[in-house]
Design an enzyme around this catalytic site. Sequence first.
Site, PDB file in Angstrom:
ATOM      1  N   ASP A 113       2.624   1.846   3.433  1.00  0.00           N
ATOM      2  CA  ASP A 113       3.465   0.659   3.644  1.00  0.00           C
ATOM      3  C   ASP A 113       4.792   1.215   3.214  1.00  0.00           C
ATOM      4  O   ASP A 113       5.757   0.821   3.909  1.00  0.00           O
ATOM      5  CB  ASP A 113       3.028  -0.817   3.047  1.00  0.00           C
ATOM      6  CG  ASP A 113       1.742  -1.380   3.285  1.00  0.00           C
ATOM      7  OD1 ASP A 113       1.453  -1.116   4.258  1.00  0.00           O
ATOM      8  OD2 ASP A 113       1.257  -2.047   2.329  1.00  0.00           O
TER       9      ASP A 113
ATOM     10  N   HIS B 198       0.862  -1.121   0.113  1.00  0.00           N
ATOM     11  CA  HIS B 198      -0.067  -0.079  -0.151  1.00  0.00           C
ATOM     12  C   HIS B 198       0.747   1.302   0.027  1.00  0.00           C
ATOM     13  O   HIS B 198       2.018   1.200   0.384  1.00  0.00           O
ATOM     14  CB  HIS B 198      -0.926  -0.081   1.297  1.00  0.00           C
ATOM     15  CG  HIS B 198      -1.699  -1.188   1.326  1.00  0.00           C
ATOM     16  ND1 HIS B 198      -1.999  -2.128   2.181  1.00  0.00           N
ATOM     17  CD2 HIS B 198      -2.857  -1.481   0.407  1.00  0.00           C
ATOM     18  CE1 HIS B 198      -2.738  -3.215   1.765  1.00  0.00           C
ATOM     19  NE2 HIS B 198      -3.352  -2.643   0.907  1.00  0.00           N
TER      20      HIS B 198
HETATM   21  C1  XUL Z   1      -8.932  -6.411   0.733  1.00  0.00           C
HETATM   22  C2  XUL Z   1      -7.705  -6.943   0.035  1.00  0.00           C
HETATM   23  C3  XUL Z   1      -6.743  -5.798  -0.055  1.00  0.00           C
HETATM   24  C4  XUL Z   1      -6.057  -5.416  -1.225  1.00  0.00           C
HETATM   25  C5  XUL Z   1      -4.896  -4.456  -1.342  1.00  0.00           C
HETATM   26  O1  XUL Z   1      -9.813  -7.545   1.026  1.00  0.00           O
HETATM   27  O2  XUL Z   1      -7.529  -7.865  -0.565  1.00  0.00           O
HETATM   28  O3  XUL Z   1      -5.625  -6.243   1.103  1.00  0.00           O
HETATM   29  O4  XUL Z   1      -5.465  -6.847  -1.785  1.00  0.00           O
HETATM   30  O5  XUL Z   1      -5.415  -3.226  -1.020  1.00  0.00           O
END
Ligand code: XUL
Length: 343
Positions: free
Chosen positions: A53, A50
Amino acid sequence: MPNHQYKYTAGPWNIHAGGDPFGPTVRQEIDFVEKVAKLKEIGYHGVQFHDDDVVSAEADFGTTQKVAAQVKKVLDDYGMVAEFIAPRLWEHPNTIDGGYTNNDPKMREYAIERSKRAIDIANMMGTKNIVVWPAREGTYMREAKDPMTATQRAVDYINTLLDYDKEVRIIGEMKPNEPMDVAYNPTNAHWIALAYKTIDPDRVGVNIESAHVILAGMDPSDEMAFAMWHNKLWCVHLNDQNGLKFDEDKAFGAVNLRAAFNQVWVLDRYGYGKNGEMVGFDIKALRTTTQEKSFAHLDNSRRIFEDLLAVVRSVDNAKIEEFRATRDYEGLELYIVQKLMGK
Ligand code: XUL
Ligand code: MN
């Protein structure tokens, strides 16, 4: 017969301290460098991120550059790569009612600015992949937002990002519910339909998560094949899910081995990975996991993928065709189930 090597990735959030909505953390937090080192050791090639992150969403541009360079150096030191950056549009107070579908223009502007910044971070980290999980782009009640407007806003959002960086790829990760009651664009096919309405459909694709597809009552391997037919399967989040409940993110193949086999089969059959796509896992450790086993769910999932790959590659395609031609689906079923039992 395709026979290429797969490259594996996971997110730092997949190695976590085990807190859940009903109880506190139960393990020690693990330092980022240790996460990267250990992922490398258990056969991984890259890390998914992210935006925050990598670096706090509140950091100024100079700090963002400096911290991103430090994080990139850790990856470089271990011979790892960044697979994608995902703008986290679901935790900040400005995204309480969503990002690009928010009714408030100031909040929509925040979602755009934050996503552009995620693209800047992606460039600093050496990836062109932006993953958009539209967590709060939906409603808790139907009347809260206008659904036609929400659809247009999704396309406008994607267009703004495609225009901001002429090489970036916008990769939707669809999930039908949670945290919202009902998400707009609950399936990958929805996002693919939107892709064709954008200014550059060739730069819009999907990240298919097994558990999300199961939550939508569909079959992950068929969804993957559909996306591959469109040349739009650019990431996967392999995991598993036990029925229709919260998003469990279980180890790959832990619930439905046959469905996992079919995902590996379709990926391998149609050359997933040959254009640089990576095998991503999005898996939560069980809360009961001990500190020492903090990486076991990721290690196991990679092993299960590779064991299934061996099974997939031992399938006798002539036999499959014969079963199909004679409509001997009972025979086909026994053949597949026996393969999965190692017979
Ligand atoms: C949520 C999910 C997230 C995405 C990335 O269910 O899967 O972690 O993969 O934002
Ligand atoms: Mn995911």
